[in-house]
Enzyme design. Sequence first.
Site, PDB file in Angstrom:
ATOM      1  N   GLU A 230      -3.920   1.812  -2.939  1.00 55.00           N
ATOM      2  CA  GLU A 230      -4.012   3.259  -2.685  1.00 55.00           C
ATOM      3  C   GLU A 230      -3.108   4.053  -3.626  1.00 55.00           C
ATOM      4  OE1 GLU A 230      -5.576   5.276   0.874  1.00 55.00           O
ATOM      5  OE2 GLU A 230      -4.337   3.819   1.939  1.00 55.00           O
TER       6      GLU A 230
ATOM      7  N   ASP B  30      -3.898  -4.910   0.891  1.00 48.99           N
ATOM      8  CA  ASP B  30      -4.161  -4.303   2.194  1.00 48.99           C
ATOM      9  C   ASP B  30      -5.546  -4.756   2.629  1.00 48.99           C
ATOM     10  OD1 ASP B  30      -4.704  -2.790   4.392  1.00 48.99           O
ATOM     11  OD2 ASP B  30      -4.444  -0.852   3.416  1.00 48.99           O
TER      12      ASP B  30
ATOM     13  N   ASN C 281       0.880  -1.168   0.000  1.00 48.89           N
ATOM     14  CA  ASN C 281       0.000   0.000   0.000  1.00 48.89           C
ATOM     15  C   ASN C 281       0.916   1.217   0.000  1.00 48.89           C
ATOM     16  OD1 ASN C 281      -1.427   2.318   0.860  1.00 48.89           O
ATOM     17  ND2 ASN C 281      -3.078   1.041   1.646  1.00 48.89           N
TER      18      ASN C 281
ATOM     19  N   ASP D  81       2.816   4.752   4.908  1.00 50.57           N
ATOM     20  CA  ASP D  81       2.548   4.231   6.255  1.00 50.57           C
ATOM     21  C   ASP D  81       2.574   2.701   6.292  1.00 50.57           C
ATOM     22  OD1 ASP D  81       0.239   4.518   4.688  1.00 50.57           O
ATOM     23  OD2 ASP D  81      -1.042   5.118   6.363  1.00 50.57           O
ATOM     24  N   HIS D  82       2.649   2.058   5.123  1.00 51.24           N
ATOM     25  CA  HIS D  82       2.749   0.589   5.035  1.00 51.24           C
ATOM     26  C   HIS D  82       4.127   0.176   4.521  1.00 51.24           C
ATOM     27  CE1 HIS D  82      -1.713  -0.366   5.100  1.00 51.24           C
ATOM     28  NE2 HIS D  82      -1.724   0.938   4.885  1.00 51.24           N
TER      29      HIS D  82
ATOM     30  N   ASN E 285      -6.717  -4.512   5.701  1.00 57.64           N
ATOM     31  CA  ASN E 285      -7.218  -3.708   6.815  1.00 57.64           C
ATOM     32  C   ASN E 285      -7.818  -4.578   7.921  1.00 57.64           C
ATOM     33  OD1 ASN E 285      -6.685  -0.865   6.574  1.00 57.64           O
ATOM     34  ND2 ASN E 285      -7.997  -0.818   4.767  1.00 57.64           N
TER      35      ASN E 285
ATOM     36  N   ASP F 173      -1.389  -6.339   5.960  1.00 57.91           N
ATOM     37  CA  ASP F 173      -1.126  -6.592   4.538  1.00 57.91           C
ATOM     38  C   ASP F 173      -0.707  -8.047   4.395  1.00 57.91           C
ATOM     39  OD1 ASP F 173      -0.982  -3.633   3.261  1.00 57.91           O
ATOM     40  OD2 ASP F 173      -0.166  -3.635   5.310  1.00 57.91           O
TER      41      ASP F 173
END
Length: 255
Positions: A34, A146, A7, A246-247, A148, A217
């Site tokens: 994303e 991802d 991501n 952020d991933h 989530n 992930d």
Amino acid sequence: MRVATWNVNSIRARLPRVLEFLERKKPDVVCLQETKCLDEQFPREPIEEQGYQIASFGQKTYNGVAILARQRIEDVIRGVGDAEDDREARVLCATVGDLVLVNLYVVNGQEVGAERYHYKLAWLGRLRTFLDHRIDKSEKVIVTGDFNITIDDRDVHDPERWREKILCSSAEREALANVMGWGLKDAFRKFHEEGGHYTWWDFRTLAFKKGWGLRIDHLLMSPAAFEACTNVEIDLDSRTGEKPSDHAPVIAELA
DNA sequence: ATGGTGGATTTTCCA
């Protein structure tokens, strides 16, 4: 074959980090989430110059998924075929060589009980139906992206703090277990039984330097792919340094 | 500190 998921939280903002990752890790396939841009805004040229083909299913500002591959990308499916779900660009399937890729950016859900949380749970139910009807589980299938969702408490830096919170609730884990019930196993756990391995750290709490991570992930594999998988690693180097996502990426090696 | 940072687009949404 090396297959990565990442991501990137905007492909345009992350382009230098993606190019560095391709150069350093030399993955054969990369599933991105994303991307946050329309297909015509996707920065194709610098990625193609590194020897990759690109399939992208994007939209303006939000969501967006793409597959990069050194080999020909074939049999592309954009979305799940549901007009309402496909208003958000979250699913991109393709075959690359003998691999079937299902690249997902699963709905975040905002918080437990929110309207988007119930949408997330229902969306995962429809994803299972999509797999049932459109994907051949006798192939080497990798359902990745991802999600989530943490699979169990080993994926959570502080399970008590996150108990029944978004990304960790029982209903989310059950909805993911139902997807995995199609015939998928978590390839990371073939090689790493212990907790403490994470793929996402919240920007807002400066979580990376505090070690406040979650593993959300995943690379989920059909029996043939799982059998062929010889390693899975998280690339923490991509989460450090200048303008990281952020991933962190996760990379699987397949024989 | 129910905060904080980050991205795209805008005066806010989403994560």
